[in-house]
Write an enzyme that holds these catalytic residues in place. Structure first.
Site, PDB file in Angstrom:
ATOM      1  N   ASN A  49     122.564  -1.247   9.193  1.00 38.04           N
ATOM      2  CA  ASN A  49     123.426  -0.118   8.818  1.00 38.04           C
ATOM      3  C   ASN A  49     124.568  -0.526   7.895  1.00 38.04           C
ATOM      4  OD1 ASN A  49     123.199   1.332  12.153  1.00 38.04           O
ATOM      5  ND2 ASN A  49     121.848   1.588  10.392  1.00 38.04           N
ATOM      6  N   ASP A 108     120.378   7.335  18.308  1.00 42.43           N
ATOM      7  CA  ASP A 108     119.781   7.604  16.997  1.00 42.43           C
ATOM      8  C   ASP A 108     119.748   9.102  16.701  1.00 42.43           C
ATOM      9  OD1 ASP A 108     118.585   6.928  14.601  1.00 42.43           O
ATOM     10  OD2 ASP A 108     116.559   6.945  15.421  1.00 42.43           O
TER      11      ASP A 108
END
Length: 277
Positions: free
Chosen positions: A100, A52
């Site tokens: 995403n 991340d």
């Protein structure tokens, strides 16, 4: 061209010396950490990594968004090397989530292009073949372009017979979706076996779900690291992480250093895992 003033030269020299001293101190600390981690001996049998912070790294560094993802992909190669050096048997890296898929199409296209490029690179990577690493892509890939799917399938085929480290690339992955897919697979198997829905429901156990997860033959992750300072799992291996130990690192993924990796492992080694007992 005008030469720098003496004071400027002195300041630059002092800064260079400070950077070298700082680098030497970090290197020394890293070597000590590595010795401690190896001496302790207890390492994760399955390491989960939530990669991340690529976009925030790019923004903080004044770089284009896509470059953050590219640097993050290079970092994944480094971390693979660290895992191989320590002999960690299995790792799952979360590259792209189902959430995403709603990102800007240009960004998503860049990520998928990177995925194809990295899959083809891993398929010929000497480290993969020398260490007999079995690589699999786990998740929902039905919407991926055909050339991306072909690269992933080729990588899996070339490493399917290996018995060394297991590397799972979680892409198009979501923990809830995985559980739903596992339930569907179990019910379909029960139907093929001639059982009714009522019979399947009556006999259903946690082991049935576990048997149909994307990487069912990989042990549950005992240690999960998330970078970027976010303190949540966001759906990563929801079923398998019930007894996992977590470690949240403030560093964005592209800036994740070996010293950060070793710190995390040392922290894990200091924990007392009781599994509810």
């Amino acid at each position: 061209m005008k030469s720098p003033a003496p004071a400027t030269i002195i300041l630059r020299t002092a800064q260079t010396i400070r950077n070298r001293v700082r680098g030497a101190l970090v290197w020394g600390y890293e070597q000590r950490l590595a010795r401690e981690v190896r001496a302790h001996g207890r390492l994760p049998q399955h390491l989960g990594l939530i990669l991340d912070g690529n976009r925030r790294f790019a923004r903080a560094s004044g770089l284009q968004r896509e470059l953050g993802h590219s640097i993050g992909a290079d970092k994944a190669h480094e971390v693979l090397q660290w895992c191989l050096e320590l002999g960690i048997p299995a790792a799952t890296i979360w590259v792209l989530s189902t959430d995403n898929k709603g990102r800007d199409p240009q960004e998503l296209a860049h990520i998928l292009a990177l995925l194809e490029k990295e899959a083809r690179a891993l398929a010929t990577d000497p480290r993969i073949h020398a260490n007999r690493v079995r690589v699999r892509a786990i998740g929902q890939h039905d919407t991926f372009p055909a050339h991306v799917l072909a690269a992933l399938k080729d990588l899996e085929a070339k490493t399917a017979h290996y018995d060394g480290m297991r590397l799972n690339i979680a892409v198009g992955y979501g923990g809830r979706e995985e559980i739903v897919d596992a339930v569907k697979a179990h019910l379909q198997a029960q139907e093929r076996a001639g059982h009714t829905l009522a019979q399947a429901a009556e006999a259903l156990s946690p082991d049935h779900i576990s048997a149909h997860l994307y990487a069912a033959d990989t042990p549950d992750p005992d240690f999960i690291i998330r970078t970027s300072g976010e303190i949540r799992l966001s759906g990563f291996m929801l079923w398998q992480s019930v007894y996992s130990e977590y470690y949240f690192c403030d560093v964005y993924w592209p800036g994740f250093r070996r010293v950060d990796f070793l710190r995390a492992l040392r922290d894990y080694q200091g924990r007392d895992r009781r599994f509810g007992r």
